[in-house]
Structures are given as C-alpha cells and as structure tokens.
Design a protein around this motif. Structure first.
Motif, PDB file in Angstrom:
ATOM      1  N   SER A   1      28.503  -9.379  -9.267  1.00 18.79           N
ATOM      2  CA  SER A   1      28.195 -10.488  -8.366  1.00 18.79           C
ATOM      3  C   SER A   1      27.136 -10.089  -7.347  1.00 18.79           C
ATOM      4  O   SER A   1      26.956  -8.912  -7.030  1.00 18.79           O
TER       5      SER A   1
ATOM      6  N   GLN B   1      19.827  -9.543  -8.642  1.00 19.70           N
ATOM      7  CA  GLN B   1      20.732 -10.334  -9.473  1.00 19.70           C
ATOM      8  C   GLN B   1      20.770  -9.790 -10.899  1.00 19.70           C
ATOM      9  O   GLN B   1      21.846  -9.596 -11.483  1.00 19.70           O
TER      10      GLN B   1
ATOM     11  N   LYS C   1      24.120  -8.035 -12.788  1.00 20.22           N
ATOM     12  CA  LYS C   1      24.683  -8.534 -14.043  1.00 20.22           C
ATOM     13  C   LYS C   1      24.618  -7.474 -15.137  1.00 20.22           C
ATOM     14  O   LYS C   1      25.550  -7.316 -15.928  1.00 20.22           O
TER      15      LYS C   1
ATOM     16  N   SER D   1      28.555  -4.659  -7.889  1.00 20.89           N
ATOM     17  CA  SER D   1      28.414  -5.696  -6.865  1.00 20.89           C
ATOM     18  C   SER D   1      27.283  -5.303  -5.921  1.00 20.89           C
ATOM     19  O   SER D   1      27.158  -4.144  -5.536  1.00 20.89           O
TER      20      SER D   1
ATOM     21  N   ASP E   1      25.486 -15.504  -5.829  1.00 18.96           N
ATOM     22  CA  ASP E   1      26.789 -16.057  -6.215  1.00 18.96           C
ATOM     23  C   ASP E   1      27.622 -16.463  -5.010  1.00 18.96           C
ATOM     24  O   ASP E   1      28.393 -17.422  -5.069  1.00 18.96           O
ATOM     25  N   VAL E   2      27.506 -15.716  -3.920  1.00 19.16           N
ATOM     26  CA  VAL E   2      28.320 -15.950  -2.723  1.00 19.16           C
ATOM     27  C   VAL E   2      27.413 -15.924  -1.503  1.00 19.16           C
ATOM     28  O   VAL E   2      26.556 -15.041  -1.391  1.00 19.16           O
TER      29      VAL E   2
ATOM     30  N   LYS F   1      29.299 -20.772   0.216  1.00 22.55           N
ATOM     31  CA  LYS F   1      29.122 -20.900  -1.231  1.00 22.55           C
ATOM     32  C   LYS F   1      29.888 -19.767  -1.892  1.00 22.55           C
ATOM     33  O   LYS F   1      29.805 -18.619  -1.443  1.00 22.55           O
ATOM     34  N   ASN F   2      30.634 -20.083  -2.946  1.00 23.12           N
ATOM     35  CA  ASN F   2      31.407 -19.045  -3.631  1.00 23.12           C
ATOM     36  C   ASN F   2      31.678 -19.501  -5.053  1.00 23.12           C
ATOM     37  O   ASN F   2      32.449 -20.442  -5.276  1.00 23.12           O
ATOM     38  N   ARG F   3      31.040 -18.857  -5.996  1.00 25.66           N
ATOM     39  CA  ARG F   3      31.249 -19.204  -7.407  1.00 25.66           C
ATOM     40  C   ARG F   3      32.568 -18.663  -7.953  1.00 25.66           C
ATOM     41  O   ARG F   3      32.948 -18.996  -9.080  1.00 25.66           O
ATOM     42  N   PHE F   4      33.251 -17.841  -7.171  1.00 27.66           N
ATOM     43  CA  PHE F   4      34.476 -17.210  -7.652  1.00 27.66           C
ATOM     44  C   PHE F   4      35.694 -17.576  -6.806  1.00 27.66           C
ATOM     45  O   PHE F   4      36.765 -16.993  -6.984  1.00 27.66           O
TER      46      PHE F   4
END
Length: 426
Positions: free
Chosen positions: A59, A169, A173, A178, A202-203, A222-225
């Motif tokens: 992330s 990023q 990945k 992280s 992502d966050v 914002k938090n995709r998880f």
C-alpha cells in the motif's frame, strides 16, 4: 521528437510481449486468488485505528498536515516502534540530515538497530536502496523534496511530485512493502501537488490541530482498505506525540461549569463518539455588519444556526457579534452538533448557563425543527460513561430500539422547545 516517441512505443511493446512490465491479460474475477498476507500490526493504536487495523503490504499511504504540526515526529515514532516489533524500516529524509534525525531520536528515545536512515532526494538512488534493503516500511519525508533525474522540472513541481508518487506506488506493489509519504499542504489546507497525489495513493491521512495547542487529530479522508473519517487523537508532549486513550475526558477536563455560552455536544468521528465543549459568545456589534467568527465550526453552519435563532426564536442576533469555538482545537463538521451550537448561542444571549450535567445532540432544520441523528445509542453510552446524567435529544421513533439506561432523556421537536426546557426564563 517523432522518432523518440516511436522508440518509446517499440520499447513498451517489447516489454509487454516479454511480460517484463508485470502486466497480465484480462482474467475472470472469480479466478483471481485472494492474498492471505495479513496486515502489518501498528504498535500505535490510534494510528492503527485510522488505517483500519494496520498497514496493508503493497500500500501507498500519504500523510499531510501544516508545517510544524508534528508529521515527522509522529512518523519517526511509528518507524522506531515498527522497527522494534516487525523488522527493517527505512526512513528517507530530503529535508533533514542524518545527524539531526539521530539527535531527535535520541532525545525522544526512538533509537533502534532495525531503523535505517537515508538522506537523499534522488529517486533512482532511493528506489535502489529500498530494493537492496527490502524493508517492511519505507518512509519518504517528504515527497515534495524528491527528484526524478529524467525530468527537467524542479523538485516540488506537479510533474516531479506525480512522478515520485507513481514510482513509489509501482515499487510498493511490486515489492509488497508499505510506503508512507509525507506531503506538504498549501495555504488552503490541501496537500500540494495540487490534489494529484490523493488520486494515486491508497490511503490519505491528515494531521490536524492548532500548532500552538497540545492536541492533534489524525484523520483519514481516503482509505481503500477500511472506513474513512476515522480519527486518532494525540497529545503533544516533551516526549513527542502521545496517543490519547479517552479523548472525551481529556477535552472536558478543563471545562468550567455553570458558564453561559458553554454546551457539550456528542459528536461522531468515524465510529468513535466524542464529547466536546462548544463555546459561544454574543456581544453587541459596534458596526453596521455584525461579525460571525467560528473556530472549529463551518462558517456556513454558524450562519444557518444564527438565522434560525433570529427568524424562528426571535433572538436579535442581527445586532450581535457572534464568536463560536470548539475547545481542544477540534474541527466539527457533522450536523449532529447543531443543537449544541444553537443552545450555546442562546445561553450566551440570555446570559444563563446550561445545566452542567447535560449533553446535547441533534440536527437543526431551517424551520427550527430538531432532526434525528444516527448512532444515538453509541453517543448516549459515551455521555453516560463520562458522567452526564441528562441528554437533550430529538424525539425518538416508536421503534427506536435499545436506549441506554442511567441517563435521563429530554426529547424535543424544535429549538424553541429545547430552549424552554433547559433555559427557562428567570
């Protein structure tokens, strides 16, 4: 120029045919295997709450905040604790020297053998070091200082910031680590870039608070998880930022009871209920246009509540300056605090104090009605736990469900009814 573009296309096509760019063809959603790799535990519970339970491998996290608010202090603390409990952590600084960081770490007790420092701004060098070290977490402080040698633009410009974020990023990945980037903010409070970074990561977290105050709020936007709008509360001390386990008690510990213009609002920050003190002061205006000065409250909300009190209740606020403040440096945006703000203004206007054991919750409409709010049971449980014995709330539905015992409920349908209930004429 045309030859350069054609060569770039040929090179990209060759990489795709060889599978070197990591891309794969389309696959059925049901055929994609879920990764069983767990989150990385974060020793700081307030930080972990905002992240949704820990760091997700692969992330990219962005932390923004005003200069001097404590971003580097918080992240260095996080890095040292993760180094002790999880493994290698690389802290990359483009603003401070290694000696400066070591001095701060020694002063605050954050030295650990698994914490590595790199003072560098060249992205190629940083990526090479990360791939060699293979840390659990890589910290970039800050992304605006990083430079891609392939671009002619100066560090901090949009093209450089975007390029740096995209490379971080891709690295996160690909390597399954992280990456936490610190970002500067502009004068209007947004992360510089302008907002290009928020779309890549992502966050997105913001560290908020008064730089001259002692409290800081770590807010997830914002938090995709995990859930957004979660909040972690910290207190600035000589030993750095210390997490606050019971923020409601902390925000109310200096409260002066039986003071006109003071009201206790039960607000929600994400899934956490918070009791905060709202203060209002009305004073005869010396000018033709009365002032409206909010601190921690949205200006439009203050104007709305003032208009309702003037039109529906008959308070002559058109000839009064109004100052509103949220104690502790918090910023409240949810409408459930409307009733507390309205009663605080009315209390100051009438110069009569609200009951000391009373907490308030409710949204105020343009007709002066008090509307219901969500998660009422959670809010009331928090008020009862803190020691409040009464709560002024909107009228309950017949099928309201479980309501906590041990706290007296004063149900009202309008602001006028609320004022008559707790600010009787005297």
């Amino acid at each position: 120029m045309v030859d350069h573009i054609e060569k770039a296309r040929e090179s990209a096509g060759a990489r795709r045919r060889a599978g070197g760019d990591g891309s794969r063809g389309a696959a059925r959603l049901t055929d994609i295997e879920l990764s069983a790799e767990p989150r990385i535990p974060v020793p700081i519970e307030e930080f972990s709450r905002v992240l949704g339970g820990g760091l997700v491998p692969g992330s990219l996290v962005l932390l923004g905040g005003e200069p001097g608010i404590g971003k580097s202090t918080l992240v260095l603390d996080l890095s040292a604790q993760l180094a002790r409990t999880t493994g290698r952590v690389l802290y990359v600084s483009g603003e401070e020297s290694a000696q400066q960081i070591r001095l701060r770490a020694d002063r605050l007790g954050w030295v650990d053998a698994n914490l590595f420092l790199l003072t560098e701004t060249d992205l190629d060098r940083i990526v090479e070091e990360i791939e060699t070290l293979k840390p659990t977490l890589a910290v970039i402080d800050s992304i605006q200082t990083m430079r891609d040698a392939a671009l002619a633009a100066s560090p901090g410009l949009v093209s450089q910031v975007r390029a740096g974020a995209i490379r971080m990023q891709a690295l996160a990945k690909r390597a399954g680590l992280s990456v936490l980037m610190i970002g500067h903010v502009t004068k209007d409070g947004h992360i510089a870039g302008p907002r290009v970074l928020e779309h890549i990561v992502d966050v997105v977290l913001y560290l908020e608070g008064d730089p001259f105050g002692q409290y800081r709020l770590l807010r997830g936007v914002k938090n995709r998880f995990g859930a957004t709008s979660e909040v972690g509360v910290f207190e600035m001390r000589g030993s750095g930022l210390t997490q606050v386990e019971n923020p409601s008690e902390l925000f109310l510990e200096e409260r002066v009871v039986n003071t006109p213009g003071s009201a206790i609002a039960i607000t929600m920050e994400g899934t956490r209920p918070l009791l905060v003190e709202l203060q209002a002061l009305t004073s005869p205006s010396a000018f033709g246009n009365p002032r409206r000065t909010p601190n921690g409250i949205d200006m439009n909300r203050l104007l709305l509540i003032s208009a309702v009190l003037s039109k529906r209740i008959g308070l002559k606020l058109w000839e009064q300056d109004i100052f509103a403040n949220v104690i502790g440096g918090l910023r409240i945006s949810e409408p459930a605090s409307d009733l507390a703000l309205a009663l605080a203004i009315a209390s100051s206007y009438y110069d009569r104090a609200l009951p000391a054991d009373l907490a308030l919750v409710g949204e105020v409409g343009l007709s002066g009605e008090v509307r219901r709010v969500g998660q009422l049971e959670t809010r009331l449980n928090e008020a009862r736990k803190i020691g409040f014995t009464r709560a002024l709330i909107p009228r309950l539905r017949r099928n309201q469900g479980a309501i906590p015992t041990g706290i007296q409920l004063l149900e009202v349908k309008s602001v006028a009814e609320a004022i008559r209930a707790v600010l009787p004429a005297g």
